[in-house]
Design a protein around this motif. Structure first.
Motif, PDB file in Angstrom:
ATOM      1  N   TYR A   1      -7.255 -42.478 -54.204  1.00 27.18           N
ATOM      2  CA  TYR A   1      -6.607 -41.353 -53.847  1.00 27.18           C
ATOM      3  C   TYR A   1      -5.578 -40.629 -54.869  1.00 27.18           C
ATOM      4  O   TYR A   1      -4.982 -39.538 -54.737  1.00 27.18           O
ATOM      5  CB  TYR A   1      -5.545 -41.712 -52.640  1.00 27.18           C
ATOM      6  N   ASP A   2      -5.692 -41.293 -55.949  1.00 24.33           N
ATOM      7  CA  ASP A   2      -4.578 -40.728 -57.156  1.00 24.33           C
ATOM      8  C   ASP A   2      -5.083 -39.230 -57.336  1.00 24.33           C
ATOM      9  O   ASP A   2      -4.019 -38.573 -57.605  1.00 24.33           O
ATOM     10  CB  ASP A   2      -4.638 -41.582 -58.216  1.00 24.33           C
ATOM     11  N   PRO A   3      -6.367 -38.736 -57.397  1.00 27.31           N
ATOM     12  CA  PRO A   3      -6.426 -37.130 -57.590  1.00 27.31           C
ATOM     13  C   PRO A   3      -5.981 -36.499 -56.529  1.00 27.31           C
ATOM     14  O   PRO A   3      -5.597 -35.102 -56.561  1.00 27.31           O
ATOM     15  CB  PRO A   3      -8.045 -37.402 -57.653  1.00 27.31           C
ATOM     16  N   VAL A   4      -5.901 -37.192 -55.101  1.00 27.84           N
ATOM     17  CA  VAL A   4      -5.252 -36.381 -54.158  1.00 27.84           C
ATOM     18  C   VAL A   4      -3.766 -36.094 -54.319  1.00 27.84           C
ATOM     19  O   VAL A   4      -3.195 -34.995 -54.084  1.00 27.84           O
ATOM     20  CB  VAL A   4      -5.676 -37.268 -52.699  1.00 27.84           C
ATOM     21  N   TRP A   5      -3.093 -37.310 -54.508  1.00 30.22           N
ATOM     22  CA  TRP A   5      -1.639 -37.119 -54.833  1.00 30.22           C
ATOM     23  C   TRP A   5      -1.283 -36.052 -55.804  1.00 30.22           C
ATOM     24  O   TRP A   5      -0.521 -35.387 -56.039  1.00 30.22           O
ATOM     25  CB  TRP A   5      -1.173 -38.658 -55.060  1.00 30.22           C
ATOM     26  N   ALA A   6      -2.152 -36.246 -57.055  1.00 30.50           N
ATOM     27  CA  ALA A   6      -1.906 -35.663 -58.231  1.00 30.50           C
ATOM     28  C   ALA A   6      -2.192 -33.987 -57.737  1.00 30.50           C
ATOM     29  O   ALA A   6      -1.184 -33.397 -58.366  1.00 30.50           O
ATOM     30  CB  ALA A   6      -2.718 -36.066 -59.449  1.00 30.50           C
ATOM     31  N   ALA A   7      -3.030 -33.710 -57.118  1.00 30.71           N
ATOM     32  CA  ALA A   7      -3.352 -32.318 -56.867  1.00 30.71           C
ATOM     33  C   ALA A   7      -2.171 -31.616 -55.914  1.00 30.71           C
ATOM     34  O   ALA A   7      -1.686 -30.709 -56.184  1.00 30.71           O
ATOM     35  CB  ALA A   7      -4.736 -32.242 -56.014  1.00 30.71           C
TER      36      ALA A   7
END
Length: 428
Positions: free
Chosen positions: A194-200
């Motif tokens: 999920y890190d790309p989601v939180w970053a976005a």
């Protein structure tokens, strides 16, 4: 001390909108229309099941729709909605899905509104979310200075689709994201996928929220008391997954909020987590909390907030432990468990002895900062419709009010200040 007597700028951090479900069809990709027809065909069966389980009270439902028929059109009619908000003294709002919380007549396609969870079929879940998000973008565009639309985000879908929907929703004018409170059999929120989601979300400046609604109802049988005892726990649960796993550490620009789950549970949880991190005896046998560089309360104050719908007196008595700026009031319009259509009376009964400066933060200014509202643009409207401190029963001379809360304010988070735990004042 004489208080500022200007009307309050009130922002509800928890309201709901959505059209009658069949009106979502133009917003839904055509390849899902057959599935949508099947979903619509099951409405009567789902309503009967809700009545059998006690989730729907038929007598109450009939009375509610009869008594509030015109106002309830504000769930999807923009002009009527603004009239109802004005009547409540609410200048702006944060808009979640599912305007109808009695009969589910405005449910988002495939039940992905407040019931959004990781158990949804990934393709249908994303399709239903996109349909609602498209409708909501149109709805809030009629008066964008007063509405912050919350996009539905089935975060357990393929990550590239989730990230794309974040950017698409932001470009369409939506300003926050709602993720499932429950992830089902899919990866929990500490997973690095999920890190790309939180970053976005952080890069787009879109707060991520959970909202009460989803819960494992199949476990409860006919025992509705079990459901209502647990329903606010599920949306709170992602908080400690995001905190202890270092998500908030790795993504300092990410804001996380919990809506319509109260905030009565937060002081004891924060006390417990801080004590563990700071080396309380009971936590010494545990592994070091390597993912964190600071105690939990610092992440709370930096990145977490609670949309404390229909905030209770008991919760206000605990505000110095929670953090005044972490409490964002909400009306829950147009749900019957909220304050509408008697918001002004409710505010007077609840905030009459709260300092004016703190009331301004909890009723609107903190929400303006979190969700990107422009207080200057809303000020003329607030002067026209907002209740004044006098309307809330708050005295012009605030000296006695400030003095009555002095000890609680000084004690604050007693485990950090070293003061004795205060005895709470009268609550209800």
């Amino acid at each position: 001390m004489v208080a500022d007597r200007d009307p309050y700028l009130i922002i509800s951090s928890d309201c709901h909108a959505g059209p009658p479900t069949e009106r979502y069809r133009p917003y839904l990709e055509s390849r899902f229309h057959r599935d949508f027809d099947e979903f619509l065909a099951g409405r009567d069966r789902r309503r009967e099941e809700m009545t059998r389980l006690g989730i729907r009270n038929e007598a109450f439902a009939d009375r509610w729709f009869h008594d509030h028929e015109e106002g309830l059109r504000g769930g999807w009619d923009s002009a009527r909605r603004l009239k109802e908000l004005d009547g409540d003294g609410v200048a702006a709002e944060v808009v979640f899905p599912d305007a109808d919380a009695v009969d589910s007549r405005t449910a988002a396609p495939f039940g992905v509104g407040l019931g959004l969870s990781g158990d949804h079929d990934p393709a249908l879940g994303m399709a239903g979310a996109r349909a609602h998000n498209r409708w909501l973008a149109d709805f809030v565009s009629a008066c964008p200075e007063r509405h912050c639309g919350v996009a539905l985000l089935p975060v357990t879908a393929p990550v590239d689709q989730v990230v794309a929907e974040i950017h698409r929703a932001r470009e369409s004018g939506l300003r926050a994201l709602m993720i499932p409170a429950m992830w089902g059999a899919r990866e929990p929120y500490h997973d690095r996928r999920y890190d790309p989601v939180w970053a976005a979300a952080a890069a787009c400046g879109m707060p991520v929220l959970t909202h009460s609604g989803a819960a494992p109802r199949e476990e409860y049988g006919d025992h509705l008391g079990i459901y209502v005892s647990e329903v606010t726990w599920w949306p709170a649960r992602p908080l400690w997954f995001l905190l202890w796993s270092g998500v908030l550490e790795r993504h300092p620009g990410l804001r996380f909020g919990i809506a319509e789950s109260g905030c009565w549970w937060l002081p004891n949880l924060l006390w417990f987590m801080d004590r563990l991190y700071l080396g309380a005896h009971g936590g010494k046998k545990l592994s070091p909390f390597r993912e964190l560089s600071r105690p939990p309360h610092e992440y709370l104050d930096r990145q977490v907030f609670v949309c404390a719908t229909n905030t209770k007196r008991r919760e206000l008595a605990q505000r110095y432990e929670i953090g005044v700026d972490n409490i964002l009031w909400g009306s829950d319009f147009p749900h019957p468990e909220g304050t509408w259509p008697d918001t002004r009376g409710w505010l007077r009964r609840t905030f009459h002895d709260i300092p004016v400066t703190e009331t301004r933060r909890m009723l609107g200014l903190a929400a303006a900062e979190v969700f990107g509202f422009d207080p200057a643009a809303l000020a003329p409207l607030a002067r026209r419709i907002g209740p004044t401190p006098a309307d809330l029963g708050q005295p012009a001379d605030q000296s006695a009010v400030e003095a009555s809360w002095a000890r609680s304010r000084e004690t604050g988070r007693h485990w950090l200040t070293g003061h004795d735990f205060p005895v709470l004042g009268a609550t209800r």
